[in-house]
Design an enzyme around this catalytic site. Sequence first.
Site, PDB file in Angstrom:
ATOM      1  N   ASP A 133       0.715  -1.253   0.069  1.00 40.78           N
ATOM      2  CA  ASP A 133      -0.142   0.200  -0.090  1.00 40.78           C
ATOM      3  C   ASP A 133       0.933   1.288  -0.104  1.00 40.78           C
ATOM      4  O   ASP A 133       1.921   1.271   0.109  1.00 40.78           O
ATOM      5  CB  ASP A 133      -1.046   0.017   1.131  1.00 40.78           C
ATOM      6  CG  ASP A 133      -0.357  -0.338   2.711  1.00 40.78           C
ATOM      7  OD1 ASP A 133       0.965  -0.338   2.593  1.00 40.78           O
ATOM      8  OD2 ASP A 133      -1.046  -0.830   3.437  1.00 40.78           O
ATOM      9  N   ASN A 152      -7.627  -2.854  14.303  1.00 38.52           N
ATOM     10  CA  ASN A 152      -9.091  -3.233  13.859  1.00 38.52           C
ATOM     11  C   ASN A 152      -9.032  -4.576  12.841  1.00 38.52           C
ATOM     12  O   ASN A 152     -10.085  -4.558  12.477  1.00 38.52           O
ATOM     13  CB  ASN A 152      -9.758  -1.903  13.002  1.00 38.52           C
ATOM     14  CG  ASN A 152      -9.358  -1.622  11.808  1.00 38.52           C
ATOM     15  OD1 ASN A 152      -7.987  -2.249  11.348  1.00 38.52           O
ATOM     16  ND2 ASN A 152      -9.477  -0.538  11.286  1.00 38.52           N
ATOM     17  N   HIS A 158      -7.305  -4.470  10.124  1.00 37.77           N
ATOM     18  CA  HIS A 158      -6.933  -4.343   8.622  1.00 37.77           C
ATOM     19  C   HIS A 158      -5.704  -4.954   8.097  1.00 37.77           C
ATOM     20  O   HIS A 158      -4.920  -4.998   8.956  1.00 37.77           O
ATOM     21  CB  HIS A 158      -7.003  -2.891   8.151  1.00 37.77           C
ATOM     22  CG  HIS A 158      -5.826  -2.080   8.695  1.00 37.77           C
ATOM     23  ND1 HIS A 158      -6.050  -0.801   9.326  1.00 37.77           N
ATOM     24  CD2 HIS A 158      -4.412  -2.071   8.481  1.00 37.77           C
ATOM     25  CE1 HIS A 158      -4.876  -0.506   9.784  1.00 37.77           C
ATOM     26  NE2 HIS A 158      -4.228  -1.104   9.012  1.00 37.77           N
ATOM     27  N   GLU A 177      -9.734  -2.045   5.081  1.00 37.71           N
ATOM     28  CA  GLU A 177     -10.204  -1.881   6.274  1.00 37.71           C
ATOM     29  C   GLU A 177     -11.281  -2.976   6.535  1.00 37.71           C
ATOM     30  O   GLU A 177     -11.908  -3.407   5.560  1.00 37.71           O
ATOM     31  CB  GLU A 177     -10.699  -0.360   6.397  1.00 37.71           C
ATOM     32  CG  GLU A 177      -9.550   0.687   6.331  1.00 37.71           C
ATOM     33  CD  GLU A 177      -8.726   0.909   7.672  1.00 37.71           C
ATOM     34  OE1 GLU A 177      -9.019  -0.002   8.554  1.00 37.71           O
ATOM     35  OE2 GLU A 177      -8.338   2.068   7.632  1.00 37.71           O
TER      36      GLU A 177
HETATM   37  C1  GLP Z   1      -0.780   0.401   8.604  1.00 38.30           C
HETATM   38  C2  GLP Z   1      -0.182  -0.598   7.305  1.00 38.30           C
HETATM   39  C3  GLP Z   1      -0.369  -1.918   7.370  1.00 38.30           C
HETATM   40  C4  GLP Z   1       0.079  -2.056   8.723  1.00 38.30           C
HETATM   41  C5  GLP Z   1      -0.605  -1.790   9.768  1.00 38.30           C
HETATM   42  C6  GLP Z   1       0.034  -2.193  11.269  1.00 38.30           C
HETATM   43  O1  GLP Z   1      -1.754   1.073   8.657  1.00 38.30           O
HETATM   44  N1  GLP Z   1      -0.994   0.060   6.127  1.00 38.30           N
HETATM   45  O2  GLP Z   1      -0.063  -2.589   6.404  1.00 38.30           O
HETATM   46  O3  GLP Z   1       0.292  -3.784   8.481  1.00 38.30           O
HETATM   47  O4  GLP Z   1      -0.473  -0.356   9.957  1.00 38.30           O
HETATM   48  O5  GLP Z   1       1.189  -1.332  11.528  1.00 38.30           O
HETATM   49  P1  GLP Z   1       2.178  -1.468  12.633  1.00 38.30           P
HETATM   50  O6  GLP Z   1       2.745  -2.674  12.327  1.00 38.30           O
HETATM   51  O7  GLP Z   1       2.825  -0.204  12.962  1.00 38.30           O
HETATM   52  O8  GLP Z   1       1.344  -1.738  13.898  1.00 38.30           O
END
Ligand code: GLP
Length: 246
Positions: free
Chosen positions: A67, A136, A138, A143
């Site tokens: 992403d 959440n 995702h 989402e």
């Molecule tokens: C972001 C990314 C995701 C990631 C998630 C968790 O929003 N787009 O791909 O897995 O959040 O991030 P973190 O590892 O910092 O908790």
Amino acid sequence: MRARIFPDYEAMSAAAADAVARRVSEDPSSVLLLPTGTTPLGMYRRLVDLCRLGDVSFAEATFFNLDEYLGLLPDHPASYHVYMKEHFYGLIDADPARIFVPDGAALDPEAECERYEAAIKESGGVDVCVLGIGRNGHIGFNEPGAPFDSRTRVVTLSESTRLVNAADFEANRAPERAITVGMATIAESREVLLLASDTNKAKAVAAALEGEVSESMPASMLGHHPRATLFLDEDAASGLGQGVAG
Ligand code: GLP
């Protein structure tokens, strides 16, 4: 979907890195679909070390990112382009011609999504997809509610995701939209590793692993995947077996 639980973050990260390195050593032209966030940083550190030691080479591999925020230039400090360059692509022997990150600054974002999806297809599809998980549930920026048959597309981020990610941005405001690889594209990956660390992921992890497979909990889709493994530290696994999955 099976879960492997490790005593701490470092052990979880090392195991994930070793699994990726093994796959790339077996098939040097593997196609990888990769995440950002704080969770995979330990995995990237170890993969960089393994590459520097000569234990693995990424020279023949192809890389896609899951992403990118919409509206950010590739050199924006909070962009996933910069994140990947600083933490992984810039530190290994990857071929720049085989590194793909969605262009969040594309003039025609819809066309960019189509181009990106086509590039994944042309590469032969994803061999190994590594995912983080949002609080959440995702995955990528899919989402809750993201259709399981979705492809790379522009999405609107939930308020909770924007709040969690706000600290990366000046004035504490995260972009409202992003480009994300879709659920169907993730599901078609031949192997999926989902990494989670910390108690703030425990609820989502339990729901994904023990709850119903439902579009309201994106990570639960992996319950239908033949080769999906959750790599958890003990904190992320602390909600398992407690009937919290609902
Ligand atoms: C972001 C990314 C995701 C990631 C998630 C968790 O929003 N787009 O791909 O897995 O959040 O991030 P973190 O590892 O910092 O908790």
